[in-house]
Design a protein around this motif. Structure first.
Motif, PDB file in Angstrom:
ATOM      1  N   THR A 101     -13.047  37.737   7.456  1.00 27.73           N
ATOM      2  CA  THR A 101     -14.275  37.947   6.701  1.00 27.73           C
ATOM      3  C   THR A 101     -14.806  36.670   6.089  1.00 27.73           C
ATOM      4  O   THR A 101     -15.935  36.643   5.582  1.00 27.73           O
ATOM      5  CB  THR A 101     -14.044  38.982   5.589  1.00 27.73           C
ATOM      6  OG1 THR A 101     -12.935  38.547   4.785  1.00 27.73           O
ATOM      7  CG2 THR A 101     -13.722  40.339   6.182  1.00 27.73           C
ATOM      8  N   THR A 102     -13.994  35.579   6.118  1.00 27.39           N
ATOM      9  CA  THR A 102     -14.512  34.297   5.616  1.00 27.39           C
ATOM     10  C   THR A 102     -15.510  33.685   6.583  1.00 27.39           C
ATOM     11  O   THR A 102     -16.208  32.746   6.244  1.00 27.39           O
ATOM     12  CB  THR A 102     -13.357  33.305   5.391  1.00 27.39           C
ATOM     13  OG1 THR A 102     -12.732  33.021   6.644  1.00 27.39           O
ATOM     14  CG2 THR A 102     -12.331  33.872   4.429  1.00 27.39           C
ATOM     15  N   GLY A 144     -18.053  35.437   7.956  1.00 25.75           N
ATOM     16  CA  GLY A 144     -19.347  36.035   7.665  1.00 25.75           C
ATOM     17  C   GLY A 144     -19.161  37.455   7.184  1.00 25.75           C
ATOM     18  O   GLY A 144     -18.052  37.994   7.154  1.00 25.75           O
ATOM     19  N   THR A 145     -20.248  38.098   6.811  1.00 25.96           N
ATOM     20  CA  THR A 145     -20.186  39.485   6.379  1.00 25.96           C
ATOM     21  C   THR A 145     -19.980  40.388   7.578  1.00 25.96           C
ATOM     22  O   THR A 145     -20.129  39.976   8.733  1.00 25.96           O
ATOM     23  CB  THR A 145     -21.486  39.878   5.664  1.00 25.96           C
ATOM     24  OG1 THR A 145     -22.560  39.844   6.617  1.00 25.96           O
ATOM     25  CG2 THR A 145     -21.799  38.917   4.521  1.00 25.96           C
ATOM     26  N   ALA A 146     -19.655  41.654   7.324  1.00 24.28           N
ATOM     27  CA  ALA A 146     -19.410  42.612   8.402  1.00 24.28           C
ATOM     28  C   ALA A 146     -20.630  42.745   9.302  1.00 24.28           C
ATOM     29  O   ALA A 146     -20.513  42.793  10.529  1.00 24.28           O
ATOM     30  CB  ALA A 146     -19.027  43.968   7.808  1.00 24.28           C
ATOM     31  N   GLN A 154     -22.987  40.504   9.789  1.00 27.13           N
ATOM     32  CA  GLN A 154     -23.180  39.266  10.548  1.00 27.13           C
ATOM     33  C   GLN A 154     -22.217  39.174  11.725  1.00 27.13           C
ATOM     34  O   GLN A 154     -22.595  38.750  12.816  1.00 27.13           O
ATOM     35  CB  GLN A 154     -22.988  38.055   9.618  1.00 27.13           C
ATOM     36  CG  GLN A 154     -24.122  37.852   8.622  1.00 27.13           C
ATOM     37  CD  GLN A 154     -23.807  36.752   7.625  1.00 27.13           C
ATOM     38  OE1 GLN A 154     -22.659  36.536   7.255  1.00 27.13           O
ATOM     39  NE2 GLN A 154     -24.856  36.048   7.182  1.00 27.13           N
ATOM     40  N   TYR A 176     -25.853  35.761  15.273  1.00 26.84           N
ATOM     41  CA  TYR A 176     -25.312  35.075  14.112  1.00 26.84           C
ATOM     42  C   TYR A 176     -24.465  33.885  14.565  1.00 26.84           C
ATOM     43  O   TYR A 176     -23.710  33.960  15.543  1.00 26.84           O
ATOM     44  CB  TYR A 176     -24.467  36.034  13.281  1.00 26.84           C
ATOM     45  CG  TYR A 176     -23.660  35.369  12.189  1.00 26.84           C
ATOM     46  CD1 TYR A 176     -24.289  34.760  11.107  1.00 26.84           C
ATOM     47  CD2 TYR A 176     -22.268  35.349  12.242  1.00 26.84           C
ATOM     48  CE1 TYR A 176     -23.550  34.150  10.098  1.00 26.84           C
ATOM     49  CE2 TYR A 176     -21.525  34.747  11.241  1.00 26.84           C
ATOM     50  CZ  TYR A 176     -22.173  34.142  10.175  1.00 26.84           C
ATOM     51  OH  TYR A 176     -21.437  33.523   9.190  1.00 26.84           O
TER      52      TYR A 176
END
Length: 474
Positions: A4-5, A7-9, A11, A17
């Motif tokens: 998750t570092t 990007g967001t779920a 993204q 992206y």
């Protein structure tokens, strides 16, 4: 689990992206590592079948280096066509393209023992077959009905069965060594078994990228063992150029009916495989179905990438299924990550010294790797067949297609009176099996599905969908 570092779920599920470069570059190279061995192996197999010498003093050796080089370059180029797109060409999804194993059973009979001159026939087939493959993009969704799991599973199984002999020959010392005292020696098999044992150990007792790259790491360990045993020769690496561009019509181009028909038929199978890969990527990475535009664009890119490859002396390209699984594992759907991997492949393809280094891998080491890879192809086919309802109709189709396809491949002399073109196609194994299965599946009535199977199975009736028999009295 996805990082998750990065990007967001939302993204991570977006093909457009772009993760931070510090994350995107390693992820892109990771895709290359997952497919690298499978991508260059077909070139080595085809060159070996044609009779190219594997020693650094062989006059054909530079030709094999060139084909390895082009395998990397055009896999990268085809990947960029898929990820970036050219108008309607390309799915604009994270699809990794690479040299296809599926065509090897067709290519080997076309070049067997005929030397470098036979490669021109392959290139003619690759070019025309690629154009036909691209043409299928206009109606690929409408022809999927002709290829249910019964047919596709049989085809994939036959591809693997047609290749396992090659793996054994390589592990024993290679085709040129057949009949010599060195063929099948303990040293050859020891090196091959090191690769197999290391690959299996990493595949099942590690996780993450180490598990995904198990075959590559197994080959590296086997290579190190072979080097310590004096089996590695670097004589040709120093002579290879540091930079070279693709050469148009490097092997020439010759058009024959056998090659064109063979590549067109296999292009049909490859196109359907790509549909499955595209669907797998969108489901695994984005949790949705693939759109008709994405499937059509992917098929266009498959075919055009293959046709362009043929113009420069490379082999057919197709989407690589192992990278579909890698996307599901990382949770990163970004097509720009795969674009970075494609650029890396292109850069490798521009450096002949990389091809020369790959060609120093002893054939026995490669044999250990391909035994695993080809066995996995068979296993993948069997897995697809587990979705088949094994009634009498389907058992008859499978039995006849497998018996004739595999039988003609094992005993090509049975067709010695056929014209040479038809003999090449019929003894490939994969083509007659595929054609028989497709035709029978279309013409045999479904009414047979409800009838008993014991009379054709000796009492060993299937239970459908890979299920086990059960005892109603328990």
């Amino acid at each position: 689990m996805a990082d998750t570092t990065i990007g967001t779920a939302a993204q991570l599920r977006d093909p457009n992206y772009t993760p931070p470069l510090a994350k995107a570059v390693p992820l892109g190279i990771q895709h290359v590592l997952a497919m690298f061995v499978s991508n260059v192996t077909p070139a080595i197999i085809v060159c070996g079948a044609a009779g190219f010498g594997f020693g650094s003093n062989s006059p054909d050796f530079p030709q094999m280096i060139y084909m390895i080089q082009m395998s990397m370059f055009f896999a990268g180029l085809a990947t960029l066509i898929q990820t970036i797109g050219l108008g309607p060409v390309g799915a604009k999804l994270p699809i990794v393209q690479g040299t296809s194993f599926a065509f090897i059973p067709v290519m080997i009979p076309l070049v067997a023992g005929k030397g470098v001159d036979a490669i021109a026939v392959l290139m003619g087939g690759v070019f025309v077959g690629g154009l036909f493959h691209a043409f299928l993009g206009f109606f690929i969704k409408k022809i999927r009905f002709a290829l249910p799991p019964l047919v596709t599973g049989l085809v994939v199984t036959m591809i693997g069965l047609a290749l396992v002999k090659v793996g054994i020959q390589y592990a024993a010392g290679g085709v040129p060594a057949i009949g010599t005292p060195e063929y099948g020696s303990a040293q050859n098999w020891f090196v091959a078994m090191v690769v197999i044992v290391v690959t299996l150990g990493l595949k099942f007792f590690t996780r993450g990228m180490i598990s995904v790259s198990a075959v590559l790491i197994g080959l590296l360990v086997g290579y190190a063992v072979a080097f310590m045993m004096g089996m590695v020769n670097f004589g040709n690496v120093g002579n290879a150029a540091s930079f070279a561009l693709p050469n148009p019509l490097h092997f020439g181009m010759e058009f024959t009916f056998a090659a064109i028909l063979g590549f067109c038929l296999m292009g049909f199978v490859s196109a359907v495989e790509t549909v499955g890969d595209v669907s797998g990527i969108t489901k695994g990475g984005a949790g949705r179905e693939a759109t008709d535009t994405e499937i059509q664009g992917a098929t266009f890119a498959d075919g055009i990438g293959t046709a362009v490859s043929g113009l420069f002396g490379a082999l057919p390209n197709t989407s690589f299924s192992q990278n579909v699984g890698l996307i599901a594992m990382t949770g990163v759907m970004s097509r720009h990550v795969v674009t970075i991997g494609g650029i890396f492949l292109i850069l490798c393809g521009l450096v002949p010294k990389i091809g020369a280094i790959i060609s120093t891998v002893p054939i026995e080491v490669l044999g250990g790797g391909v035994i695993v890879m080809f066995g996995m192809v068979v296993a993948a086919g069997v897995s697809m067949l587990s979705d088949v309802s094994w009634n009498r109709r389907n058992m008859v189709i499978f039995a006849i297609a497998l018996s004739l396809g595999l039988g003609l491949q094992l005993e090509p002399g049975a067709l010695q009176y056929l014209p040479s073109t038809l003999k090449v196609l019929a003894t490939s194994g994969i083509l007659p099996a595929a054609l028989i299965a497709i035709v029978l599946n279309l013409v045999l009535p479904e009414e047979l599905a409800d009838e008993a199977t014991e009379e054709v199975s000796g009492g060993m009736a299937g239970h459908g969908h890979g299920s086990l028999p059960h005892d109603d009295h328990v």
